[in-house]
Structures are given as C-alpha cells and as structure tokens.
Design an enzyme around this catalytic site. Sequence first.
Site, short mmCIF file in Angstrom:
data_model
loop_
_atom_site.label_atom_id
_atom_site.label_comp_id
_atom_site.label_asym_id
_atom_site.label_seq_id
_atom_site.Cartn_x
_atom_site.Cartn_y
_atom_site.Cartn_z
N ASN A 161 0.84 -1.20 0.00
CA ASN A 161 0.00 0.00 0.00
C ASN A 161 0.88 1.25 0.00
O ASN A 161 1.96 1.29 0.59
CB ASN A 161 -1.03 0.00 1.14
CG ASN A 161 -0.44 -0.13 2.51
OD1 ASN A 161 0.57 -0.77 2.71
ND2 ASN A 161 -1.08 0.49 3.49
N GLU B 46 -3.02 -5.03 -2.93
CA GLU B 46 -3.51 -6.05 -3.87
C GLU B 46 -3.59 -5.50 -5.29
O GLU B 46 -3.19 -6.15 -6.26
CB GLU B 46 -4.91 -6.52 -3.46
CG GLU B 46 -4.99 -7.17 -2.10
CD GLU B 46 -5.23 -6.18 -0.97
OE1 GLU B 46 -4.69 -5.05 -1.01
OE2 GLU B 46 -5.94 -6.55 -0.03
N1 THU Z 1 -5.18 -1.46 2.48
C1 THU Z 1 -4.61 -2.33 1.59
O1 THU Z 1 -3.53 -2.06 1.06
N2 THU Z 1 -5.27 -3.47 1.31
C2 THU Z 1 -6.45 -3.86 1.89
O2 THU Z 1 -6.95 -4.92 1.61
C3 THU Z 1 -7.10 -2.99 2.86
C4 THU Z 1 -6.46 -1.68 3.10
C5 THU Z 1 -4.44 -0.25 2.84
C6 THU Z 1 -5.03 1.03 2.36
C7 THU Z 1 -4.49 2.01 3.39
O3 THU Z 1 -3.19 2.43 2.98
C8 THU Z 1 -4.34 1.19 4.65
O4 THU Z 1 -4.39 -0.16 4.25
C9 THU Z 1 -5.40 1.45 5.69
O5 THU Z 1 -6.65 1.40 5.17
#
Ligand code: THU
Length: 129
Positions: free
Chosen positions: A45, A58
Amino acid sequence: MNPSDIDRLVREAKGAKNNAIAPYSKFTVGAAIMTGKGNIYHGCNIENHSLMLSSCAERAALINALVDGERKFKAIAIVSGDKGYCFPCGACRQMLAEFAPEIDIYLTSGKGIEKFTISELLPHQFKKK
Ligand code: THU
C-alpha cells in the site's frame, strides 16, 4: 498450489509489506500474486498527502503483473501487521474478480493461512454483459 508455493507466496508478500508507505494509517500491507506462468509480482500500500489517492497492496500487485502482459493468475497472498486477516477492500475484490476470476486468495493471521475464492468474497459481482 502446493504448500511450499503457498509458503513462498506468503513470504514474498511479507517482503513486499516492508516497502509499504503508510505514514497516515500506520497499517502496512503486502501482497504477492502468482501468475499462470508461475511469475510473482509484488504490491504494497502507498499512501499520499491527498489521502484519497492512497492505493492498496492487492491492486498494486495485480497492476504490476498486468503491465507486464500477464493475464492469468493462480493465487495472491495478502499480509498485514494485524493479528487477523486483512480482507481485500471492495475495490480490490472487484479488480480481482474482473482480471483474476479463478484466483485463490490466501490470507494470513496469527492462527495461520486460509484460502478464499473471489465468489466467496464478492458474491453477485458486477459484470458487464
Ligand atoms: N489497504 C490495503 O492495502 N489493502 C487492503 O486490503 C485494505 C487496506 C491499505 C489502504 C491504506 O493504505 C491502509 O491499508 C489502511 O486502510
């Protein structure tokens, strides 16, 4: 997928998580996707000052693979710092459903690894006929 491939994919997702940029949520996520050819692509992320521009691990992994011309996908492993499973968000489920409908989704938690399918996570998905 055999157990050693699953373990490898989870390890790769953990490695990708180290590259997460999440200064706002402090919630780091890593993903590793295995293609039909057996190649592995990573995602983490990435958050932004303009919070709505943040992107998920993802989708980053999937997009990295798509950019390289990959079109078939076997499995994705998703890892976060949380004790429980990090279920993919709605937008990531929709993307996976569209580009990787057969994919096995491996989530990790303190208790181990569990497999989910897209139809379990996104029943009645949107499809353009
Ligand atoms: N996030 C992801 O990368 N994947 C997920 O399945 C859920 C949330 C990230 C987005 C954001 O940077 C952080 O987690 C908190 O929501």
